[in-house]
Design a protein around this motif. Sequence first.
Motif, PDB file in Angstrom:
ATOM      1  N   LYS A 752      -9.822 -32.261   8.752  1.00 39.56           N
ATOM      2  CA  LYS A 752     -10.887 -32.006   7.788  1.00 39.56           C
ATOM      3  C   LYS A 752     -10.785 -32.954   6.602  1.00 39.56           C
ATOM      4  O   LYS A 752     -11.791 -33.503   6.123  1.00 39.56           O
ATOM      5  CB  LYS A 752     -10.808 -30.556   7.319  1.00 39.56           C
ATOM      6  N   GLU A 753      -9.554 -33.183   6.116  1.00 40.61           N
ATOM      7  CA  GLU A 753      -9.343 -34.071   4.976  1.00 40.61           C
ATOM      8  C   GLU A 753      -9.656 -35.519   5.346  1.00 40.61           C
ATOM      9  O   GLU A 753     -10.235 -36.265   4.547  1.00 40.61           O
ATOM     10  CB  GLU A 753      -7.910 -33.940   4.482  1.00 40.61           C
ATOM     11  N   THR A 755     -11.818 -36.517   7.633  1.00 36.62           N
ATOM     12  CA  THR A 755     -13.279 -36.630   7.713  1.00 36.62           C
ATOM     13  C   THR A 755     -13.887 -36.763   6.324  1.00 36.62           C
ATOM     14  O   THR A 755     -14.793 -37.584   6.097  1.00 36.62           O
ATOM     15  CB  THR A 755     -13.862 -35.400   8.428  1.00 36.62           C
ATOM     16  N   LYS A 756     -13.377 -35.981   5.377  1.00 34.32           N
ATOM     17  CA  LYS A 756     -13.887 -36.065   4.005  1.00 34.32           C
ATOM     18  C   LYS A 756     -13.640 -37.450   3.412  1.00 34.32           C
ATOM     19  O   LYS A 756     -14.517 -38.018   2.740  1.00 34.32           O
ATOM     20  CB  LYS A 756     -13.230 -34.991   3.134  1.00 34.32           C
ATOM     21  N   CYS A 757     -12.462 -38.023   3.665  1.00 32.41           N
ATOM     22  CA  CYS A 757     -12.147 -39.348   3.119  1.00 32.41           C
ATOM     23  C   CYS A 757     -13.012 -40.435   3.744  1.00 32.41           C
ATOM     24  O   CYS A 757     -13.402 -41.394   3.067  1.00 32.41           O
ATOM     25  CB  CYS A 757     -10.659 -39.651   3.325  1.00 32.41           C
ATOM     26  N   GLN A 759     -16.049 -39.916   4.750  1.00 31.46           N
ATOM     27  CA  GLN A 759     -17.344 -39.706   4.108  1.00 31.46           C
ATOM     28  C   GLN A 759     -17.364 -40.335   2.717  1.00 31.46           C
ATOM     29  O   GLN A 759     -18.353 -41.001   2.343  1.00 31.46           O
ATOM     30  CB  GLN A 759     -17.635 -38.208   4.015  1.00 31.46           C
ATOM     31  N   THR A 787     -17.157 -29.017  -0.151  1.00 30.42           N
ATOM     32  CA  THR A 787     -17.745 -29.205   1.192  1.00 30.42           C
ATOM     33  C   THR A 787     -19.181 -29.683   1.126  1.00 30.42           C
ATOM     34  O   THR A 787     -19.813 -29.918   2.153  1.00 30.42           O
ATOM     35  CB  THR A 787     -17.689 -27.888   1.982  1.00 30.42           C
ATOM     36  N   LEU A 789     -20.553 -32.526  -0.172  1.00 28.03           N
ATOM     37  CA  LEU A 789     -20.708 -33.923  -0.551  1.00 28.03           C
ATOM     38  C   LEU A 789     -22.026 -34.453  -0.006  1.00 28.03           C
ATOM     39  O   LEU A 789     -22.486 -34.035   1.059  1.00 28.03           O
ATOM     40  CB  LEU A 789     -19.545 -34.750  -0.001  1.00 28.03           C
TER      41      LEU A 789
END
Length: 829
Positions: A752-753, A755-757, A759, A787, A789
């Motif tokens: 999850k982290e 994927t966020k980075c 993005q 969540t 963003l």
Amino acid sequence: MIVIPNIRILLFVLATVSCFSLKLCFGEDRITFSTPIKDSETLLSKSGVFRFGFFSPVNSTGLLRYVGIWYDKVPVQTVVWVANKDTPINNTSGVISISDDGNLVVTDGRNRLVWSTNVTVTVASNATWVQLMDNGNLRLQDNRNNVETLWESFKHPYNSFLPRMTLGTSTKTGENLKLTSWRSYVDPSTGSYTAGLASFTFPELMFPELLIWNKNVPIWRSGPWNGQVFIGLPDVDSLLFLDGFNLINDNQGTFSMSFANDSFMYHFNLDPDGAIYQRDWSARGWRIGVRFPSTGCDAFGRCGPYGICNSREDPTCKCVKGFVPRNSTEWNARNWSNGCVRRVSLQCERQRNVSNGGGGKGDGFLKLQKMKVPIIAEQSLANVQACPKVCSDNCSCTAYAYDRGIGCMLWSGELVDMQSFLGSGIDLYVRVAHSELKTHSKLAVMITAPVLGVVFVAAFCVLLACRRFKKRPAPEKDRSAELLYKRMEELTSGNESASNQVKLKDLPLFEFKVLATSTDSFSPGNKLGQGGFGPVYKGILPEGQEIAVKRLSRASGQGLEELMNEVVVISKLQHRNLVKLLGCCIEGEERLLVYEYMPKKSLDAYLFDPLKQKILDWRTRFNIMEGICRGLLYLHRDLKASNILLDDNLNPKISDFGLARVFQVNEDEANTTRVVGTYGYMSPEYAMEGFFSEKSDVFSLGVIFLEIISGRKNSHKEDNNLNLLAYAWKLWNDGEASSLANSIVFDECFEKEITKCVQIGLLCVQEFANDRPNVSTVIWMLTTENTNLPEPKQPAFIARRGFSIAESSDQSSQKVSINDVSLTAVTGR
């Protein structure tokens, strides 16, 4: 009806079965005849500090399995002992066991012997067992009576010197326990370097010293031990030798060296580069304390016979007074290995050549203060008063010294490996001809005093006369530094923040001579890298501080403006994620900047290296991304992986600020016809139009993010000939953003982290500057559990697949490469 067996019988059966388990019967720290361990199994010391078993070196290629001991609690693999260092197993079929003859052995899948303790055991095999001790010592023991130790790894050291371990020599047994280096950082086989105690006998008394050899040739020595310290080490009072480090002489020809420390997370290591490092572990990682050799002067015999090395001077070598270079041509070319010879022969030497004993005044002794004494001293029982006479009465004696812990030391023959210290060392007295000594007789004083009086009166009269005449203009001097300050003040005028940050007159100015000495005259061996500004060298200041010196190359397109930018921007910035500027040097044509030294070098050295990238786990990469953002809040700059330097703990620091922009008050963006930066990291509006802003740096930040996550360069082509930005965009649209992560660091726990980075990285590289977040927003995105963003838009440089920066440059007759080369002057369109 269910029958429940007697509980005692059940417990007995379970205990009987469990006795076949090593962990239950003997604990995790032992091997017995009936409980060997396979490749997938290990021993763990009771304290949990050390582990023993099969391993493969970090970053090594191929599957080579070694048996060794390493720290269990340290995330970065740190091996302290290896058994089969020269006979690895090329698969995972190996077994460690007690053999039929009672030895500890390592065998491969075909039961072939790979390694053995190879001792004579007089008991049955089932009476011996192996235990991994809390101090990291592996012992083969006889289980009878008082548990006799038959063999132990501490008696067979490799590259690490642990607390409670002993190194030493014995003239009785011929035993000489030394450290031996690995061949390389990824190859544990026997290397070229060894380190240990050496003793020099005359005729029975001994001076033990710690030496490092390269294939049996000395390359460094500590100087003799005086009961508390090795007197040839600089500033020994600041080292750790008074804290548990000791050397013992049993007066029977055996010297042993050991040290005790409260923590076993502490050791000395002989590295493949031939240097001894002292390391201790904390939550922040390995901290390197002392290092030997530490300066160029530590190289054994650097200045040759009768040469003195001084790392604070340039040149570093000089002859003892009364001696001249043996070969002037070589000496002037800085080849000092042949050393020096006497300018005037000694009276003792002349007496040997005449039958009547010669004539003239006798020889004298020149006092050299705070010295590392030469190698191979002879000992005399004379006290401090008698020591000079013992040497003076012996024509073969070339020097003497006295130390309270050692006593009277004498030297005959040439004096080799001398060094001048600043705060330690002892006084050395070298025999020289009488004419080389300074004498101040009463007659000389009687003559000199009146002459000096006359000169003083004459000089006073001349000064009075000069006041009657108009002063002539002083000869023009080098005003480079003055002009630099004036130009920097112009740059910061009207810029309140910059003016407040920079008190230009407070910036330290280094002498070029000092920097040349610290870098060994900018020797290629000290070169750390090359940038658009010029080469960067490692140096060590006289007080011992390590520095990085950036020297402007005359062939560089950059120059005074970039140097001024760099000084203006960071001379007073104090931030943990910015490399600190310590000062500069402006002398004649020379332009140099002096920074703090970053031992781990640049991020790209780890990120794009298939071996080193394994060191960067996901948490480390995330911390690096956050650190870069926090440093970027403080300034605008040319951001790329090679300009991110790493400290000992892999914390990032931004460097190379020559291209940083100093905006005027209330100015958020600007336009320039001088485009400077690195293709692949430059935003499209800056690369093609010379239009820059904070959002230009955010674009570079996004590229860095995607490179850190993937371990690939932006110029690297993926499937369908997509560059990194296009490939990341494709994965995002396919819902597979986390698969961009390097396979080495990918972990479902961090999916999850990751994927966020990805993005955030894509948000930073959007084509239009207004769509990109600012740096403070990026930090908020990274550090907040959010969540919601925004969805990224298409990155720059991928919509027009047939277009490239290189093609655009060709239209202006500019030939450049993508991603790796910093441009110095390109006219924007």
